[in-house]
Design an enzyme around this catalytic site. Sequence first.
Site, PDB file in Angstrom:
ATOM      1  N   ASP A  47      18.638  -1.976 -31.884  1.00 18.35           N
ATOM      2  CA  ASP A  47      19.263  -0.898 -32.624  1.00 18.35           C
ATOM      3  C   ASP A  47      20.598  -1.450 -33.126  1.00 18.35           C
ATOM      4  O   ASP A  47      21.069  -2.483 -32.648  1.00 18.35           O
ATOM      5  CB  ASP A  47      19.466   0.302 -31.700  1.00 18.35           C
ATOM      6  CG  ASP A  47      20.171   1.463 -32.370  1.00 18.35           C
ATOM      7  OD1 ASP A  47      19.930   1.687 -33.572  1.00 18.35           O
ATOM      8  OD2 ASP A  47      20.973   2.129 -31.696  1.00 18.35           O
TER       9      ASP A  47
ATOM     10  N   ASP B 276      23.865   0.718 -34.194  1.00 10.46           N
ATOM     11  CA  ASP B 276      25.088   1.419 -33.791  1.00 10.46           C
ATOM     12  C   ASP B 276      25.160   1.598 -32.284  1.00 10.46           C
ATOM     13  O   ASP B 276      24.236   2.110 -31.666  1.00 10.46           O
ATOM     14  CB  ASP B 276      25.162   2.773 -34.495  1.00 10.46           C
ATOM     15  CG  ASP B 276      25.207   2.606 -36.005  1.00 10.46           C
ATOM     16  OD1 ASP B 276      26.085   1.895 -36.482  1.00 10.46           O
ATOM     17  OD2 ASP B 276      24.332   3.186 -36.683  1.00 10.46           O
TER      18      ASP B 276
ATOM     19  N   ASP C 241      20.769   2.323 -27.388  1.00 14.93           N
ATOM     20  CA  ASP C 241      21.734   3.087 -26.591  1.00 14.93           C
ATOM     21  C   ASP C 241      21.325   4.539 -26.390  1.00 14.93           C
ATOM     22  O   ASP C 241      21.974   5.259 -25.626  1.00 14.93           O
ATOM     23  CB  ASP C 241      23.107   3.065 -27.271  1.00 14.93           C
ATOM     24  CG  ASP C 241      23.129   3.901 -28.546  1.00 14.93           C
ATOM     25  OD1 ASP C 241      22.374   3.565 -29.481  1.00 14.93           O
ATOM     26  OD2 ASP C 241      23.883   4.892 -28.600  1.00 14.93           O
TER      27      ASP C 241
END
Length: 459
Positions: free
Chosen positions: A16, A18, A314
């Site tokens: 991922d 961000d 996250d």
Amino acid sequence: MSEYFSLSECDVIGFDLDHTLCRYHLKETSRLIYESFARYLVEHKGYDKDLLTLSPATWDFCFKGLVVDLEDGNLIKLAQDGTVLRASHGTRHLSTEEIIKHYGPKREWKHFESLNTSYTRSAKYYFYDNYFDLPGALLCAKVVDMLHKRGSEVTVDLWKDMVAAIDHNYNTSAFKEDAGWYFPSVKRDPARYLQPCSDSLKAWLRSMKNAGKVLLLITSSHSDYCRLVCEHILGRDFEELFDVIITNALKPGFFSLVPQQRPFRTLVNDVEESEGLPSLEKPGWYSQGNWPHLHELLKTMTGKPEPKVVYFGDSMRSDMFPASSYGKWETVMIVEELEGEGVQRNIAAKPAEPPLEPLGKKVKYEDQGMKTPSAASEQWGSYFVDAHRSESGEDEVPKLTWCSYSIHTYSTVAIPSVEAIADLPLDYKFPRFSPDKPTTTGYFPRPPDSLLKMYGTVP
């Protein structure tokens, strides 16, 4: 299954963007996001201008893992079995007696089964599990406070306005059109919000490519924002690091199976082609898409009928749960809350938070004493463990939070940052999470303080 996990065993390594590959200056970014949402409510929906003023102590309320019950305006912190550990109405903390009065003697939240089995959002609740919408929890609570101060009822209109504020600032055309407040601010001064990757992390990515691994970047950010972030954190040659880049992936929907899956689309000057692709034939940069078509491409690229994939992310909702449950991928969760509980990043120097500049007509902040959103909270306690208090308030039994349980259930390994493992050899063996092992097994470089204390181990 082996009790250890190693990147060298994987054919495909995905990330991922961000809060995974890209680390943000959390205080600066959280202030900007809060301001972006609050200004929309004030300037477009007529809400009280007092929303634009925050004290440093207010940020203690900002805590990842909360669920807002849209039917009553309560924010709740859940145990692994759905017990309500703590709750607030607006920002006001609810006592044990008030929690029992609202949720019954067993303190059961009625929508837990739905949330725990799907991790999807609902018209009845909203789960705050990432830093991009987390300041919205604080804003939502402050609005509830203001409504009560006026003697007004909390209605569904509040949540409709919050969703409109999110869309105004984050929709896919906002970056290009300089709409809202979030994207224009990051474009104007990316260094204020984004932390450049270390040289060791860039070398680590290159070493994996040199070792024959297929590298993926899968993000729900639109291509124009992805490019700005990657150029700032990785350099202008960032595209050379990845075999496949997928933007506007619309996770967790990306992992949906037929018939819900969206087709991949090619991009021309950051604009999606209207015609979807019937399949994915070659590496490159694509938009939207779905896991089954990507899986077919990965089989071709690796020459293996079932390539082994690991994905770093996250978000439990967007990354860990769907990648593990539907994609059957290995998953490494980035848990920045580990740093708030004594676990250090494995790099020589952590970039300092940039100085706060005058914000003019923006939200008024006092920076000194502001809690970073990844730190433990006075009001909400630890992200990983909490005490379950009896009705009398005398007995306290430690319980895993639902967030902690989810990490243990759907992640292979949990780390404070990608940087924490960038200096390790690819064949390093990480102890993996397992139902047969204590919940402390699987955290690298070590478990958080609260979990160690729960199991009687002094950090």
